[in-house]
Write an enzyme that holds these catalytic residues in place. Structure first.
Site, short mmCIF file in Angstrom:
data_model
loop_
_atom_site.label_atom_id
_atom_site.label_comp_id
_atom_site.label_asym_id
_atom_site.label_seq_id
_atom_site.Cartn_x
_atom_site.Cartn_y
_atom_site.Cartn_z
N TYR A 84 0.84 -1.21 0.00
CA TYR A 84 0.00 0.00 0.00
C TYR A 84 0.87 1.25 0.00
O TYR A 84 1.00 1.95 -0.97
CB TYR A 84 -0.97 -0.01 1.18
CG TYR A 84 -2.00 1.08 1.08
CD1 TYR A 84 -3.07 0.95 0.20
CD2 TYR A 84 -1.89 2.25 1.83
CE1 TYR A 84 -4.02 1.96 0.07
CE2 TYR A 84 -2.83 3.27 1.71
CZ TYR A 84 -3.89 3.12 0.84
OH TYR A 84 -4.81 4.12 0.70
N SER A 103 -6.21 0.89 -4.73
CA SER A 103 -6.35 2.31 -4.46
C SER A 103 -4.98 2.97 -4.54
O SER A 103 -4.34 2.94 -5.59
CB SER A 103 -7.03 2.53 -3.10
OG SER A 103 -7.47 3.84 -2.95
N ASP A 156 -17.31 3.23 -8.64
CA ASP A 156 -16.26 3.71 -7.73
C ASP A 156 -16.20 5.23 -7.84
O ASP A 156 -15.73 5.78 -8.82
CB ASP A 156 -14.91 3.10 -8.11
CG ASP A 156 -13.83 3.40 -7.08
OD1 ASP A 156 -14.04 4.28 -6.23
OD2 ASP A 156 -12.78 2.73 -7.13
N HIS A 162 -15.68 1.14 -4.61
CA HIS A 162 -14.25 1.10 -4.29
C HIS A 162 -13.86 -0.16 -3.54
O HIS A 162 -12.68 -0.46 -3.40
CB HIS A 162 -13.90 2.35 -3.48
CG HIS A 162 -12.43 2.64 -3.44
ND1 HIS A 162 -11.67 2.86 -4.57
CD2 HIS A 162 -11.56 2.74 -2.39
CE1 HIS A 162 -10.42 3.09 -4.23
NE2 HIS A 162 -10.31 3.01 -2.92
#
Length: 678
Positions: free
Chosen positions: A449, A529, A613, A648
């Site tokens: 991430y 993301s 999203d 999302h």
């Protein structure tokens, strides 16, 4: 591969002295028939490709088997009832149940009845202070826009029309009179992609129409805040208002309630810290803050004098704080593993809590009068187990063991430290079946991430467990940009230090290859993301290093991300292309959409996104895959899988999430030339 035709137009943007072509700008119009037709054609090609993978259905069955067990949350008490969430196994959404002493357990809210396909999910559930009323929010098709519905908690009957168009909101009651919630004005154009800049806090009084809701904070054209929230203290003495311009840092205001004269007290008039109220004792507010304390501390704030007093000073490890049973629970992240200490409200250490092992502990929260609290312990190979904790004695006992069929004894999770490009030591947890041979042949997913102060702590996932059962290795490095070592670790991966994040992830891949967990022909990278950005940047910077790339709902157009929905609030982490020419050049240098080069062989790529999203709009993924399909060299397929009526990720029905992950694993293993069932 024969990909659908994607037209290119002549759109050009000018940034400072630079002209930047944007040939796929038309795909940003999510409402157009042309975009819809393109989506359908891309999905036709992708699902046709996936349908020819022989073991795809076997993987779907394995994932379903691993998920098909009863999952129960920590219980919480409201009024005379104890509430808990439970999923019987493969229900699309978890059901909220309740029980009362001497009575049978009953269904309180069942989100599976909200829509036929299970695509409407339950979000926030908030009870009035006397527990007579409950307000809950729902998300439809995965959108961040919410409806808020109010029920009589005893009869479960809806008592008024829903609140509509709430977004990025909590629900905080003032007694049983009404509640505070947040929203934006509905934007012009597409509500799924149009820019939203002005977040507002409202008070809704029960029995009155939404049109009469009182604007409490926000709405000033002179000073816009992209994220505003309001919450009341447990005794209804104060309204706490938090206002932010980005995802890091907030201003803080206090409004005394139930007084003859109302006024607003400014606690912090800048966004240099993350500060919030935990609890209050009369005019003293207990607050968490990282102001001049990057790892966080607990302070007492005197509303009358404005004096700050340290209660739990900053420690060398990052702090997370919860409150329950009239005490404080400080959870420290020690090399990503939980350490929990219990304090009284004066900051006196009561005890360190012994945990069942090395992993993550969450919970330890509840009302002040509670004498028993609950916490959940887990790690990557230990399914979540719930424990009951006695606030007075510190005794811990098992409350509910996991019913997961995953055999933890056959697997292990090992923490290693490796060296990044600039010499920084990075921790990584690697999970795999015991007895694995380190011969460089193991199919491996490297997941990351690296942003927004988000910490990747050890947390069991049934879907990840299925990858281990398929014979795979799953590695998760705690790269910079996250919060694993406090605010400074986060800042080291922001703006013009963002390349540190990519370097850390690339170094993790090189470590796995050097230590013979895998090699480049068996290595996949995955992230969602901001993690989708991570994958997009690394695969364009080092395409030869990875066999498969799996960017999910990624931020991939770094020059325009801030022009959609609330994207400009991410500028603390990214900076923007309008900020300065230096910042523009930095973003252009790694923006995945702008760094796909003609004639390069990129990894086999499955981009995943969803048509609803409205956080990271799917245009990012649409434009990236268009660049890849136009310029890819070699035989590796580059495809996009677009979920319909999904967003999302939050609230996605289990059926859809299992379909998605079966496709991801099948695509990955097929391109690694591994059949896990042979």
């Amino acid at each position: 591969m024969i990909y659908p035709f994607t037209k290119q137009d002549s759109t050009v943007d000018h940034y400072f002295s630079h002209a930047i072509a944007d040939p796929y700008r038309w795909l940003e119009d999510d409402r157009s028939e042309e975009t819809e037709a393109w989506v359908n054609k891309q999905n036709d090609v992708t699902f046709d490709y996936l349908s020819h993978i022989d073991f795809r259905d076997d993987i779907r069955d394995l994932i379903a088997k691993g998920q098909d067990y009863q999952k129960t949350s920590q219980p919480f008490k409201r009024g005379e009832y104890t509430y808990f969430y439970q999923n019987d196994g493969l229900q699309n959404q978890s059901v909220l149940y309740r029980s009362k002493e001497g009575k049978d357990v009953e269904v309180f809210l069942d989100p599976n009845t909200f829509s036929e396909e299970g695509t409407t999910s339950l979000s926030v559930v908030s009870f009035s202070k006397d527990a007579s009323l409950v307000a809950y929010s729902i998300s439809e098709a995965g959108s961040d826009w919410r409806k808020i519905i109010v029920l009589d908690a005893e009869t479960k009957e809806q008592i008024e029309a829903p609140i509509v168009d709430a977004k990025f909101t909590g629900i905080s009651w003032l007694g049983s009179k009404g509640f505070y919630y947040s929203s934006y004005d509905k934007p012009e154009g597409s509500e799924l992609s149009a820019r939203t800049e002005q977040h507002k806090l409202y008070f809704h009084e029960i029995g009155k129409p939404q049109a009469d809701d009182v604007l409490v904070f926000g709405g000033s054209e002179e000073e816009k805040h992209r994220y505003v929230s309001g919450y009341t203290t447990e005794d209804d003495a104060y309204l706490v208002i938090s206002a932010s311009t980005s995802t890091s840092g907030n201003k803080l205001f206090i409004e005394p309630l139930n007084r003859d004269s109302s006024y607003r007290l400014t606690v912090l008039d800048h966004t240099d810290s993350d500060t919030y109220v935990i609890e209050n004792e009369d005019t003293h507010l207990l607050m968490f803050t990282n102001l001049n304390a990057p790892n966080g501390k607990v302070v007492s704030y005197d509303v009358v004098t404005g004096e700050w007093t340290d209660i739990i000073p900053e420690q060398p490890q990052p702090l997370d704080i919860s409150v329950g049973g009239g005490t404080l629970f400080a959870t420290y992240m020690v090399d990503v593993l939980s350490q929990v200490k219990q304090y009284d409200f004066s900051g006196n250490l009561l005890r360190e809590i012994e945990l069942p092992g090395e992993g993550q502990a969450t919970g330890f929260s509840g009302k002040r009068e509670q004498t028993d609290l609950f916490f959940t312990f887990t790690n990557y190979v230990t399914p979540p187990t719930i424990y009951q904790f006695d606030v007075k004695t510190g005794e811990t006992e098992l409350y509910l063991a996991s019913a997961s069929p995953f055999d933890s004894e056959k697997f292990e999770s090992k923490q290693v430290f490796y060296t990044s490009k600039d010499g920084t030591q990075i921790p990584m947890l690697i999970s795999y079946r015991k007895g694995i041979e380190l011969d460089g042949s193991n199919p491996t997913i490297l997941y990351g991430y690296g942003g927004f102060n988000v910490s990747l702590t050890p947390n069991f996932s049934g879907v990840m467990a299925s990858w281990l059962e398929l014979g795979g290795v799953y590695a998760i490095p705690n790269i910079r940009g996250g919060g694993e070592y406090g605010k400074e670790w986060h800042k080291a991966g922001t703006q013009q230090q963002k390349q540190n994040v990519f370097d850390d992830f690339i170094a993790a891949a090189e470590f796995l290859i050097a230590e013979k967990y895998t090699d480049s022909s068996r290595l996949a990278i995955r992230g969602g993301s901001n993690g989708g950005l991570l994958v997009g940047a690394c695969m364009t910077q080092r395409p030869e290093l990875f066999k498969v790339a799996l960017p999910a709902v990624g931020v991939l157009d770094m020059l325009r991300y801030h022009t959609f929905t609330s994207g400009e609030g991410w500028a603390y982490d990214y900076g923007t292309s309008e900020q300065s020419e230096e910042m523009f050049n930095y973003l252009l240098n790694y923006s995945p959409v702008h760094n796909v080069k003609e004639g390069v062989e990129y990894p086999a790529t499955l981009v995943t996104t969803a048509d609803h999203d409205d956080r990271v709009v799917p245009a990012h993924s649409y434009k990236f895959i268009s660049e890849l399909q136009a310029k890819q060299s070699g035989d590796n397929p580059v495809l996009i899988r677009i979920d319909v009526n999904a967003g999302h990720g939050a609230g996605m029905p289990i059926s859809k999430s299992m379909d998605l992950m079966a496709d991801v694993y099948a695509f990955t293993l097929s391109n690694m030339k591994v059949n896990p069932f042979e």
